[in-house]
Design a protein around this motif. Sequence first.
Motif, short mmCIF file in Angstrom:
data_model
loop_
_atom_site.label_atom_id
_atom_site.label_comp_id
_atom_site.label_asym_id
_atom_site.label_seq_id
_atom_site.Cartn_x
_atom_site.Cartn_y
_atom_site.Cartn_z
N ASP A 1 28.84 16.51 -5.02
CA ASP A 1 28.98 15.96 -6.36
C ASP A 1 28.80 17.08 -7.38
N PRO A 2 29.60 17.11 -8.45
CA PRO A 2 29.46 18.17 -9.44
C PRO A 2 28.13 18.18 -10.17
N GLY A 3 27.37 17.11 -10.08
CA GLY A 3 26.01 17.14 -10.61
C GLY A 3 25.13 18.11 -9.85
N ILE A 4 25.49 18.36 -8.60
CA ILE A 4 24.78 19.33 -7.75
C ILE A 4 25.51 20.67 -7.74
N MET A 5 26.84 20.59 -7.68
CA MET A 5 27.68 21.77 -7.48
C MET A 5 28.73 21.83 -8.59
N SER A 6 28.32 22.34 -9.75
CA SER A 6 29.25 22.42 -10.89
C SER A 6 30.09 23.69 -10.84
N GLY A 7 29.66 24.69 -10.10
CA GLY A 7 30.34 25.98 -10.07
C GLY A 7 31.48 26.02 -9.08
N VAL A 8 32.46 25.17 -9.26
CA VAL A 8 33.66 25.15 -8.43
C VAL A 8 34.88 25.05 -9.34
N GLY A 9 36.03 25.46 -8.81
CA GLY A 9 37.22 25.50 -9.64
C GLY A 9 37.76 24.14 -10.01
N THR A 10 37.59 23.15 -9.12
CA THR A 10 38.14 21.81 -9.36
C THR A 10 37.10 20.76 -9.00
N PRO A 11 36.12 20.53 -9.86
CA PRO A 11 35.08 19.54 -9.57
C PRO A 11 35.64 18.13 -9.60
N GLU A 12 35.10 17.29 -8.72
CA GLU A 12 35.52 15.89 -8.64
C GLU A 12 34.30 14.99 -8.58
N ALA A 13 34.18 14.06 -9.52
CA ALA A 13 33.05 13.15 -9.55
C ALA A 13 33.01 12.29 -8.29
N GLY A 14 31.78 11.90 -7.91
CA GLY A 14 31.63 10.96 -6.80
C GLY A 14 31.44 11.61 -5.45
N GLY A 15 31.00 12.86 -5.43
CA GLY A 15 30.90 13.58 -4.17
C GLY A 15 29.64 13.30 -3.38
N LEU A 16 29.54 13.96 -2.23
CA LEU A 16 28.37 13.83 -1.37
C LEU A 16 27.14 14.44 -2.03
N SER A 17 25.98 13.91 -1.71
CA SER A 17 24.74 14.59 -2.06
C SER A 17 24.51 15.74 -1.07
#
Length: 278
Positions: free
Chosen positions: A213-229
């Motif tokens: 989840d981008p709340g954990i991993m914001s440093g990516v080129g294409t973040p997508e809400a709703g990811g794994l913890s």
Amino acid sequence: MLKGPFLSKDFIGAIENFSDAKTIMMGMPYDGTVTNRPGTRFAPQQIRLESIGIETYSPIFDKDLEDCKFYDIGDLELPFGNARATLDIIKENTFDIYKSGKKILGIGGEHLVTLAEIEAISALKDDIAVIQFDAHTDLREEYLGENLTHSGVMKQIAKIIGFENIAQIGIRSGEKEEFELMKTNSTQKFQHNELDKFKNKNIFITIDLDVLDPGIMSGVGTPEAGGLSYNELLGWLKYLKDFNIIGIDVVELAPDIDASKNSTATACKLIRECLMLL
């Protein structure tokens, strides 16, 4: 003669020579086909720098990096403008690693680098399966007229090993046709025991960090809400600890996007856990 001591330029816990290693850590700093925010080519170096902040002991696997016997070979020097030339360099070096009887822990770079690793491994091993952790399907045949892109890497890998040898976990974004392709080939997995069909396979794990989840991993080129913890991802890896894992890569960190460096620190810790599987 300077006496130091000096900080290591390697990932924490690496041993000092290639010949004694079971696993080779190799940086693949390429982001020439990114479709959104660039910067993943800076990930391998930043991961090494940030790794000094983690412990070598994993309470998850009750194991220490010193027990893993991995050698950090550094980063490949890759051309910026030629995807196929880049893949050929990665392929050649990956082939030599496996020809030496060792495994790879690859650090990207964008996700296209995984194709070169599978090209090399498939020349030496049979019965290969790829387990993909990712927010995106990565099943496009082409993007803007190019078929070698990070958005189509799994489609290219399927041409080598077959869709029946692919598992896709965490997927939540892609074109309608890509989701239909996943459904037709039953590649998308939701429960741990759905991976049991691969127990007798030579398994390569590829982790696109945007699976988190981008709340954990914001440093990516294409973040997508709703990811794994993070713990959910670790749960999958723990389930795989008794499988025959022959290689792993961790890709798509864009460290400069997250100025807090939390994403890079999380990537370092995840890489530590991945080394425990090899």
